[in-house]
Design an enzyme around this catalytic site. Sequence first.
Site, PDB file in Angstrom:
ATOM      1  N   GLU A 197       0.821  -1.218   0.000  1.00  0.00           N
ATOM      2  CA  GLU A 197       0.000   0.000   0.000  1.00  0.00           C
ATOM      3  C   GLU A 197       0.855   1.268   0.000  1.00  0.00           C
ATOM      4  O   GLU A 197       0.741   2.127   0.868  1.00  0.00           O
ATOM      5  CB  GLU A 197      -0.949   0.008   1.203  1.00  0.00           C
ATOM      6  CG  GLU A 197      -2.103   0.971   1.021  1.00  0.00           C
ATOM      7  CD  GLU A 197      -3.215   0.762   2.052  1.00  0.00           C
ATOM      8  OE1 GLU A 197      -4.197   1.490   1.964  1.00  0.00           O
ATOM      9  OE2 GLU A 197      -3.093  -0.133   2.903  1.00  0.00           O
TER      10      GLU A 197
ATOM     11  N   HIS B  20     -14.885   5.595   6.676  1.00  0.00           N
ATOM     12  CA  HIS B  20     -14.271   5.130   7.919  1.00  0.00           C
ATOM     13  C   HIS B  20     -14.543   6.090   9.061  1.00  0.00           C
ATOM     14  O   HIS B  20     -14.721   5.666  10.217  1.00  0.00           O
ATOM     15  CB  HIS B  20     -12.763   4.964   7.732  1.00  0.00           C
ATOM     16  CG  HIS B  20     -12.372   3.594   7.279  1.00  0.00           C
ATOM     17  ND1 HIS B  20     -11.144   3.311   6.695  1.00  0.00           N
ATOM     18  CD2 HIS B  20     -13.035   2.411   7.305  1.00  0.00           C
ATOM     19  CE1 HIS B  20     -11.089   2.031   6.391  1.00  0.00           C
ATOM     20  NE2 HIS B  20     -12.215   1.458   6.752  1.00  0.00           N
TER      21      HIS B  20
ATOM     22  N   CYS C 260     -31.745  19.508  -0.453  1.00  0.00           N
ATOM     23  CA  CYS C 260     -33.050  19.357  -1.111  1.00  0.00           C
ATOM     24  C   CYS C 260     -32.977  19.708  -2.592  1.00  0.00           C
ATOM     25  O   CYS C 260     -33.865  19.336  -3.370  1.00  0.00           O
ATOM     26  CB  CYS C 260     -34.107  20.186  -0.408  1.00  0.00           C
ATOM     27  SG  CYS C 260     -33.844  21.955  -0.416  1.00  0.00           S
TER      28      CYS C 260
ATOM     29  N   HIS D  48     -31.531  -6.413  34.884  1.00  0.00           N
ATOM     30  CA  HIS D  48     -31.069  -6.379  36.277  1.00  0.00           C
ATOM     31  C   HIS D  48     -30.934  -7.807  36.784  1.00  0.00           C
ATOM     32  O   HIS D  48     -31.890  -8.584  36.719  1.00  0.00           O
ATOM     33  CB  HIS D  48     -32.054  -5.618  37.168  1.00  0.00           C
ATOM     34  CG  HIS D  48     -32.305  -4.209  36.740  1.00  0.00           C
ATOM     35  ND1 HIS D  48     -32.996  -3.907  35.574  1.00  0.00           N
ATOM     36  CD2 HIS D  48     -31.963  -3.028  37.303  1.00  0.00           C
ATOM     37  CE1 HIS D  48     -33.071  -2.593  35.453  1.00  0.00           C
ATOM     38  NE2 HIS D  48     -32.453  -2.033  36.475  1.00  0.00           N
TER      39      HIS D  48
ATOM     40  N   LYS E  53     -28.696  -0.340  29.797  1.00  0.00           N
ATOM     41  CA  LYS E  53     -28.534  -0.366  31.254  1.00  0.00           C
ATOM     42  C   LYS E  53     -28.463  -1.817  31.712  1.00  0.00           C
ATOM     43  O   LYS E  53     -29.397  -2.592  31.476  1.00  0.00           O
ATOM     44  CB  LYS E  53     -29.696   0.337  31.951  1.00  0.00           C
ATOM     45  CG  LYS E  53     -29.576   0.353  33.479  1.00  0.00           C
ATOM     46  CD  LYS E  53     -30.814   0.964  34.143  1.00  0.00           C
ATOM     47  CE  LYS E  53     -30.662   0.983  35.651  1.00  0.00           C
ATOM     48  NZ  LYS E  53     -31.913   1.386  36.343  1.00  0.00           N
TER      49      LYS E  53
END
Length: 1618
Positions: A270, A285, A856, A1224, A1252
């Site tokens: 690369e 990314h 738009c 919980h 949670k």
Amino acid sequence: MATASVEQPDLTKVSILGKDSIHCGFHLSPYIADTVLTNLPASTYVLITDTRVAKFHLESFEAAFTDALAARPNTSARFLTHVIPPGETSKSREGKAEIEDFLLDNSCTRDTVVLALGGGVIGDLVGFVAATFMRGVRFVQIPTTLLAMVDSSVGGKTAIDTPHGKNLIGSFWQPSYVFIDAAFLETLPQREFVNGMAEVIKTAAIWNEDEFSMLEASAPALFAAIGSSSSTTSAGRTTATRSEAQSLLLHVITESIGVKAHIVTLDERETGLRNLVNFGHTIGHAIEAVLTPTILHGECVAIGMVLEGEVARQLGVLSQVGVGRITRALKAYGLPTSTKDPRIAAVPASRLLTIDRLLDIMKIDKKNSGPEKKIVLLSRIGKTYEERATGVKDEVIRRVLAEACRVIPGIPRGNPVRMSTPGSKSISNRALVLAALGNGTCRLRNLLHSDDTQVMMSALIELKGAKFAWEDGGETLVVSGGGGAFTIPPAGKELYLGNAGTAARFLTTVCTLVGPDSSSATASSEFPEGYTFITGNARMKQRPCGPLVDALRANGSKVKYIESEGCLPLHIGAGGLKGGTIQLAASVSSQYVSSILLCAPYARDEDVVLELVGGQVISQPYIDMTLAMMKTFGVEVTRRKAEDGTLLDIYDIPRAQYTNPEKYAIESDASSATYPLAVAAITGTTCTIENIGTSSLQGDAGFAVNVLKRMGCKVEQSENETTVTGPPIGQLKAIGLVDMETMTDAFLTAVVVAAVCGEGSAEGLESDVPKNTTRILGIANQRVKECNRIRAMIDELAKFGVKTKELDDGLEVYGQPIETLNKNVSVHCYDDHRVAMAFSVLATVVPGTILEEKRCVEKTWPNWWDDLTNKIGIDVEGIELAHQSPAVAKYNPEATIIIVGMRGAGKTHIGGIAAASLGWKFIDADHVFEGRTGELVSQYVRSKGWTAFRQAESQIIQDLLAENPTRTIISTGGGIVESPLNRALLSGYGRATGPVVYVMRDVNEILSYLGSETARPAYGEEIADVYWRREPWFREVSTHEYISYTGGFHAANGATPGEIASACRDETARFFRQITGIKPNLSEALAQGERSFFLSLTYPDLLPAVPSIPLLTAGADAIELRVDLLNPSGDPVTGPPNIPSLDFVATQLSALRHTSSLPVVFTVRTASQGGAFPDTAEKEAFALYNLALRHGVEYIDVEISWSDKKIQDLAARKGASQIIASWHDWSGNMKWNGAVVKEKYALAERVGDIVKIVGKALSIEDNFALRAFAAAHTSKPFIGINMGAEGQLSRVLNTAFTPVSHPLLPTRAAPGQMSVQDIHTALHLNGQLAPQKFYLFGSPIAHSMSPHLHNTGFEKLGLPHKYHIFETATITDEVKAVIRAPEFGGASVTIPLKLDIIPLLDEVSPEAKAIGAVNTIIPRKRADGSTSLFGTNTDWRAIHDLARNNLVVGITNETTALVLGAGGTARAALYAIHALGIKTIYLFNRTRAAAQALADTFPTFGIIPLDSLNSFPKAAPTVVVSAIPATGTTTEKASDSAGVYLPPSLFEAPSGVVVEMAYKPAVTPVLGLAAKSSGWVGVRGVDILCEQGFYQYEAWTGRKAPRAAMKAKVISLYDSQQ
């Protein structure tokens, strides 16, 4: 060595780095085992996969390797398997170590071969293990997802993630083999397949246009290939058994792999060329970094490709054709192309997709060199601009990413401009329909590449009515016509048309031509031959199609409305258009006419005679355009004439087949041409538009001659060109009357030019009309376009200060000089392309104009902003607007709201407040009724009866909704629900279009009120009976409920009338902003990732606790209402089962709402998870959740143990509310490093905006395990805590919405719960909350109350900070050092330094600049960790809020205020009063010149200096602010004092508020005088001191101030000094 006889599959082999190591085919497991054992001899083979893939494929591989090893009796090789958890979290240092430990535990040596079976995570992770284990072992890639097949498995990149980012540690390590088994894709969810298609499309886009063209046309076939099941038959293993779809799929995969393999071979590490495969990845990314893992890699790259294509277009290296083709191809496979895609907007993290955040992420990109971002730019489909990524400046990327833009005024650099506009939308859509209906092939040139044409093409493909291909690099569309043969789409497939009105109207008739199919899955008794389903977005569902549907129904076609009568969506029955005489009302849209004309030749039974009825036909030139185009395609229509030769509105259309011309050139869009021509007119320059002239088919081509020429422009027009030269800037002239019926779409351009026209001709107008008037008529149809364009232009021009007048058939515009227009206007574009482009014309001469929705314009001119810059020469910069809710909204956020409820419930009062808070229009339907009928409702009912009234009322409601589809609140009569028709109308509106709010009030209060009310008609029955009959209907038709409190419970707790009225205004504003999603009342701290708390209320009945709520909520960011603990008896709930009634919960919720503005967390906790609600009462639980949605609750805690379908349904309807998905575990069995918690998190993450999870700590180590889990799960806000005393450390360390208690609460909601004070103290003791120093700068300040105020606040919340006095009359070096010290937390600034401090600051708020004084310094952290100092002014906010909170009567246009004084404090008072919305402010000072000078600094505030206080030019003030020292005022008329005399007439208004800015004495003359005036409330100087200090405290700490304690301390000291 003997080997098993393995049937050899037919393979396609791809070479990479000189080896044919990539083998592609179907059903390869036996082949893979044989090939690996034969060609990669080893002592041990280890196959590593994840649990998800193992379910589908592990067994077959184990069998294949077992059989292959058994066929090799001389080998002692082992075959081992290892299964790991799925997902990105495994791709970590810990995940790598776990695999390495497995290999070591099983005595694997350097000759081991590792096989990676899975998607990209498995390939990357296992490849990196192979690269480093024993310094490198051989490995084999067996990718199971399309994305991994075409991308990550090819090229040798391996890596793991770290908390700093993805793939940051890894190596290049080439696999020995890559086996591509396309049969794996049959088990892949469709979303994962589509995810991979993004990379396939990307590869074709950069390298091979032929492949790209094939992909454009092959979406249905490729989906069919993965939808078939060949696993049991092994079909496809050989070419003989391979279907056409399978062959296509394998071709697509191998071609994509081949491109990447070729690039990798040339550039393995690369260094340049390999960057090309990152097209779409620079921006993609960055988006992925924010949205992972909820949004997939390919989905982010798809958006990145479109945006990077737009970057190339902006730089002039890629045409709109290329961008359009990329967008269409991605959409064909169901990939998102914008961050506004609902799938993206539904992700809570999408709110973090700010421009600065994305640009900051893009800095860390391996392609970059230096500060410039590197992006792969396309020059056309199949070709990149350079053979590497190209450097692009931030401002270019910013403009592409921005949702809004600012046009920089100036003279066009391109003057004289010569350009062409995109193809005509009208002609493009007609040509597509004609070519699809025709026989043969037609090549369309200059087709508009936009959203509208895209949905038309997609629909025709779905109907199998035509085939499309591209030539000439996308410049030519090749249409292979289907001869009028159409097929019903599959069941469940809808033709989604967005807001494309032309496509919707044309396709409505096209769908009647669909061939009958009684075997279709859509066939039913209602539609025996099947139907097609067409729909659109929220606005499209408001746009009328009734006349067209009526005409088709009358002709025998079956068409059914699915939601609102008269609008999409529709079910359209198959079977053909009957033919014969068709009568059509054509006064609303000529597109209805063209729709039938285009399809009429294909009538089933007889020739069509189309007769237009219902008044004047609108837009005749567009009908003529349709007729001309039909003739070109071989069908000639005859328009009948009267005996005198007058043309009649009757058309004879023969049955025939269209014959496609070989080529058809589409004219440029004449409506779009008006914008550059208008830029020339308004800037005094020259512009020539090519391909638009006198020979045009389009009516808008006459705009230049009929409008701009009359305004004073020089216009030259030939057959094919139009040139406009404007007069010098400011010399355009108004033109009086202009009829634009033949060019209605161009009226918006005419309006913005007319706005700057000076006095001119009053031609066609009455003699008394001003000569700066332009009256535009013939445009009534523009009210039902993308928005109500007439109203939109009026509302937006008003922001510039331009006056207008709405007419039945148009509007009047009163021009004014350019220099008098308001600057820095933010234009709302209503998602309407023509509104945006029209105002961009005005923006070329008005500085600072922002267009809020720049995208738009993609409907008709996608590259308008680029052309405005590159071709015309007017610069445009990207602007990021203040963030609004990203929540998925069921409706358009600006959809009109309907209010229903009993007479006397307060609908008008609440509606007026709501409209004012949203900046919308308010309409009382009863008032409109009286205006239109000329009678009071009571008179009308007496003369004509209730039945006639109900019918008339129904029509008026329908008219109001048609005329006001957005930004309006409509209050209806109480009896609107008596009519079944109205109930159906309201219910349909609420289901599909906008909110219907039921305003509720206690029945006894309503009865009491109506018993004394006589203006409205009598019911003729008991009011109570009426109420109880209507009440269920109100609930049935409404989507939301608002309880109209009269304040009884507040008054009982000592609240003043002003405080009660203020609470009502605040709650009304919160409610309507929440349900629309325009400004949801969500926690800013939570959204920004800062520490946040919610207070868990445990009262069984809140009403007795109302006075304590402000005290309890100090430091909290939200309030949790524990619904399962509510009990109407007032007794504590001792245990399950407890199911409070809906009405009781609604009353409790409303009482809480009118007491606190904090967001509410609505929790129904089940017994198994620590609450009192029965676990089996799911129906009742979701009834409560629905109640929460109806009341606009901000957060709803939903336990993930409820059924998934119920939760998903709730989530789909949540609007701007957010779901806390919770679990919980009270047992202590759940371990934070175990599999159960990962499973629960994955489930909660999928359905919740916030996750949670609560466990139970058995040791302190459990808190550290939780901490590690939280650090690895950051995609969404995460509440992770452990219960019990051992778990309290987890509450201290948790940052998102930590549940807290308060010492004054009757019980704690959970074991181990702490207060805000406790948590802050613990954070400080653990070194997590550093003490800060705060200061007061000024002189004299020795006796200031500020240290007592702030230090009390710090102490009450457990903050370790200290507030000090720093007495100085000048800015010294020591002051400079203090404010830059690391421990500096903020400062108050008083005289004489409020101005002197400004040069030391990095930024000053707009309000402080306007007032000319800074009284608060706030340190802010920059992204790089440095600190900037921000100066603001809180005095004005204190004046504003205390005045507002004590006003009993709402502010109207007639409300006035008075300010006494002309010094610095008076400036703050003027600013505050203006912010209240008061339009007339009296200003009095002993020296009138000083008052006049101050008034002149605020020319737009409506300030009137007074010579005397004895009388007022307008109404007496209801707000008075005294900014004069107490010694400078007197109430003694005969006093010898030189002070200002305050006459009793000062307070002649019946009620009001007086704000005294003087600190001492406690009772000043002005306060004393007010105390004698009934209805007036006095605000002391010490109250202002406290109020402004509260704002300082909250700005410094980010915590809600403990106001009661802080103020009590100050008042105690203050009173002791009097």
